[in-house]
Scaffold this motif. Structure first.
Motif, PDB file in Angstrom:
ATOM      1  N   GLY A 150      18.622  -8.024  27.962  1.00  0.00           N
ATOM      2  CA  GLY A 150      17.719  -6.884  27.765  1.00  0.00           C
ATOM      3  C   GLY A 150      17.027  -6.455  29.046  1.00  0.00           C
ATOM      4  O   GLY A 150      16.934  -5.265  29.338  1.00  0.00           O
ATOM      5  N   TYR A 151      16.546  -7.424  29.813  1.00  0.00           N
ATOM      6  CA  TYR A 151      15.869  -7.112  31.078  1.00  0.00           C
ATOM      7  C   TYR A 151      16.819  -6.358  32.006  1.00  0.00           C
ATOM      8  O   TYR A 151      16.431  -5.346  32.606  1.00  0.00           O
ATOM      9  N   TYR A 152      18.047  -6.844  32.122  1.00  0.00           N
ATOM     10  CA  TYR A 152      19.009  -6.175  33.006  1.00  0.00           C
ATOM     11  C   TYR A 152      19.261  -4.738  32.538  1.00  0.00           C
ATOM     12  O   TYR A 152      19.242  -3.803  33.343  1.00  0.00           O
ATOM     13  N   LEU A 153      19.507  -4.581  31.235  1.00  0.00           N
ATOM     14  CA  LEU A 153      19.844  -3.241  30.728  1.00  0.00           C
ATOM     15  C   LEU A 153      18.674  -2.268  30.816  1.00  0.00           C
ATOM     16  O   LEU A 153      18.869  -1.074  31.067  1.00  0.00           O
ATOM     17  N   ILE A 154      17.451  -2.774  30.646  1.00  0.00           N
ATOM     18  CA  ILE A 154      16.282  -1.883  30.685  1.00  0.00           C
ATOM     19  C   ILE A 154      15.816  -1.600  32.112  1.00  0.00           C
ATOM     20  O   ILE A 154      15.525  -0.452  32.465  1.00  0.00           O
ATOM     21  N   TYR A 155      15.769  -2.628  32.953  1.00  0.00           N
ATOM     22  CA  TYR A 155      15.140  -2.475  34.257  1.00  0.00           C
ATOM     23  C   TYR A 155      16.102  -2.402  35.443  1.00  0.00           C
ATOM     24  O   TYR A 155      15.708  -1.931  36.508  1.00  0.00           O
ATOM     25  N   CYS A 156      17.305  -2.882  35.296  1.00  0.00           N
ATOM     26  CA  CYS A 156      18.197  -2.956  36.460  1.00  0.00           C
ATOM     27  C   CYS A 156      19.390  -1.992  36.381  1.00  0.00           C
ATOM     28  O   CYS A 156      19.810  -1.462  37.406  1.00  0.00           O
ATOM     29  N   ALA A 157      19.942  -1.819  35.211  1.00  0.00           N
ATOM     30  CA  ALA A 157      21.157  -1.013  35.070  1.00  0.00           C
ATOM     31  C   ALA A 157      20.845   0.463  35.233  1.00  0.00           C
ATOM     32  O   ALA A 157      19.820   0.955  34.757  1.00  0.00           O
ATOM     33  N   GLU A 158      21.737   1.134  35.924  1.00  0.00           N
ATOM     34  CA  GLU A 158      21.647   2.589  36.057  1.00  0.00           C
ATOM     35  C   GLU A 158      22.996   3.171  35.685  1.00  0.00           C
ATOM     36  O   GLU A 158      23.990   2.911  36.356  1.00  0.00           O
ATOM     37  N   PHE A 189      33.215 -10.144  25.633  1.00  0.00           N
ATOM     38  CA  PHE A 189      33.905  -9.487  26.745  1.00  0.00           C
ATOM     39  C   PHE A 189      33.867  -7.974  26.556  1.00  0.00           C
ATOM     40  O   PHE A 189      33.760  -7.224  27.527  1.00  0.00           O
ATOM     41  N   GLY A 190      33.926  -7.503  25.324  1.00  0.00           N
ATOM     42  CA  GLY A 190      33.773  -6.080  25.059  1.00  0.00           C
ATOM     43  C   GLY A 190      32.396  -5.579  25.468  1.00  0.00           C
ATOM     44  O   GLY A 190      32.263  -4.530  26.098  1.00  0.00           O
ATOM     45  N   PHE A 191      31.363  -6.354  25.130  1.00  0.00           N
ATOM     46  CA  PHE A 191      29.995  -6.004  25.531  1.00  0.00           C
ATOM     47  C   PHE A 191      29.882  -5.966  27.053  1.00  0.00           C
ATOM     48  O   PHE A 191      29.264  -5.059  27.619  1.00  0.00           O
ATOM     49  N   ALA A 192      30.490  -6.945  27.710  1.00  0.00           N
ATOM     50  CA  ALA A 192      30.431  -7.009  29.176  1.00  0.00           C
ATOM     51  C   ALA A 192      31.117  -5.794  29.803  1.00  0.00           C
ATOM     52  O   ALA A 192      30.611  -5.221  30.773  1.00  0.00           O
ATOM     53  N   ILE A 193      32.245  -5.398  29.250  1.00  0.00           N
ATOM     54  CA  ILE A 193      32.957  -4.232  29.787  1.00  0.00           C
ATOM     55  C   ILE A 193      32.160  -2.959  29.514  1.00  0.00           C
ATOM     56  O   ILE A 193      32.028  -2.097  30.387  1.00  0.00           O
ATOM     57  N   ALA A 194      31.605  -2.834  28.303  1.00  0.00           N
ATOM     58  CA  ALA A 194      30.851  -1.630  27.937  1.00  0.00           C
ATOM     59  C   ALA A 194      29.585  -1.472  28.770  1.00  0.00           C
ATOM     60  O   ALA A 194      29.224  -0.353  29.135  1.00  0.00           O
ATOM     61  N   THR A 195      28.934  -2.575  29.098  1.00  0.00           N
ATOM     62  CA  THR A 195      27.696  -2.483  29.890  1.00  0.00           C
ATOM     63  C   THR A 195      27.970  -2.588  31.379  1.00  0.00           C
ATOM     64  O   THR A 195      27.122  -2.224  32.190  1.00  0.00           O
ATOM     65  N   TRP A 196      29.103  -3.134  31.742  1.00  0.00           N
ATOM     66  CA  TRP A 196      29.515  -3.307  33.134  1.00  0.00           C
ATOM     67  C   TRP A 196      28.401  -4.007  33.928  1.00  0.00           C
ATOM     68  O   TRP A 196      27.972  -3.548  34.989  1.00  0.00           O
ATOM     69  N   SER A 197      27.956  -5.136  33.356  1.00  0.00           N
ATOM     70  CA  SER A 197      26.852  -5.843  33.995  1.00  0.00           C
ATOM     71  C   SER A 197      27.220  -7.298  34.277  1.00  0.00           C
ATOM     72  O   SER A 197      27.932  -7.933  33.494  1.00  0.00           O
ATOM     73  N   LEU A 198      26.703  -7.815  35.380  1.00  0.00           N
ATOM     74  CA  LEU A 198      26.958  -9.197  35.758  1.00  0.00           C
ATOM     75  C   LEU A 198      26.409 -10.191  34.730  1.00  0.00           C
ATOM     76  O   LEU A 198      27.107 -11.141  34.368  1.00  0.00           O
ATOM     77  N   ILE A 246      17.115 -16.870  22.980  1.00  0.00           N
ATOM     78  CA  ILE A 246      15.937 -16.175  23.513  1.00  0.00           C
ATOM     79  C   ILE A 246      16.135 -15.886  24.998  1.00  0.00           C
ATOM     80  O   ILE A 246      15.901 -14.766  25.465  1.00  0.00           O
ATOM     81  N   TYR A 247      16.567 -16.887  25.747  1.00  0.00           N
ATOM     82  CA  TYR A 247      16.784 -16.708  27.184  1.00  0.00           C
ATOM     83  C   TYR A 247      17.872 -15.671  27.451  1.00  0.00           C
ATOM     84  O   TYR A 247      17.695 -14.771  28.268  1.00  0.00           O
ATOM     85  N   ASN A 248      18.989 -15.801  26.766  1.00  0.00           N
ATOM     86  CA  ASN A 248      20.092 -14.869  26.972  1.00  0.00           C
ATOM     87  C   ASN A 248      19.701 -13.451  26.553  1.00  0.00           C
ATOM     88  O   ASN A 248      20.001 -12.489  27.262  1.00  0.00           O
ATOM     89  N   GLY A 249      19.023 -13.316  25.417  1.00  0.00           N
ATOM     90  CA  GLY A 249      18.579 -11.992  24.974  1.00  0.00           C
ATOM     91  C   GLY A 249      17.627 -11.355  25.967  1.00  0.00           C
ATOM     92  O   GLY A 249      17.722 -10.160  26.263  1.00  0.00           O
TER      93      GLY A 249
END
Length: 168
Positions: A41-49, A116-125, A34-37
């Motif tokens: 999700g918060y990063y991808l919706i509100y922070c990532a551009e 690691f694939g997800f991390a590379i695809a989203t390029w998020s910390l 729950i915490y990780n999701g």
């Protein structure tokens, strides 16, 4: 991401055979997911551009391919592990086939590749932090399973590595 959480939380436990799963681990695993999701999700919706052409960026396409390959390895490895035991059986057996030909922790290798694939695809910390966390948590498990197999089974293939084919 939601599909993987659904699969791991609701489908996988009903397909496993062997010893009962501790309720405490289920509780803490659920809290962590729950915490990780939320964090992802918060990063991808509100922070990532992302630019409009992000889907054609080499980071996204290579990350997506790595994610899909890892997911395929993980699902196939889990299937092979489930088929090791008959219903009611709790004895350990040597996994065979797929990447188990090369490593003791093929399912762990696949899961690490996924994240690691997800991390590379989203390029998020947050995604890189989770991928690193996954490596640090299940990498040692693969190593300990490998040592257990070598100690327990005299006919265990000596050429198998613990986690990374031909390397470690």
């Amino acid at each position: 991401l939601c599909f993987l959480i659904y699969l791991r939380t609701f489908v996988y436990p009903f397909l496993t055979r062997g010893r009962p799963f501790p309720l405490q681990l289920l509780f803490f695993g659920t809290l962590f997911c729950i915490y990780n999701g939320f964090l992802q999700g918060y990063y991808l919706i509100y922070c990532a551009e992302y630019p409009n052409d992000w889907c054609t960026d080499i980071r996204f396409t290579s990350g997506l391919l790595l994610f899909l390959l890892g997911m395929g390895i993980n699902i196939h490895s889990d299937l092979l592990l489930r088929q090791l035991r008959k219903p009611g059986e709790v004895t350990y057996k040597i996994p065979q086939g797929g990447l188990f030909t090369y490593v003791s922790g093929a399912n762990y290798f696949g899961e690490i590749m996924e994240w690691f694939g997800f991390a590379i695809a989203t390029w998020s910390l947050p995604a890189f932090a989770f991928a690193f966390f996954t490596l640090c948590c299940i990498g040692p498990r693969a190593y300990h399973h490998h040592r257990y197999y070598l100690k327990t089974f005299m006919d265990y293939p000596k050429s198998r590595k613990a986690l990374i084919p031909f390397v470690f």
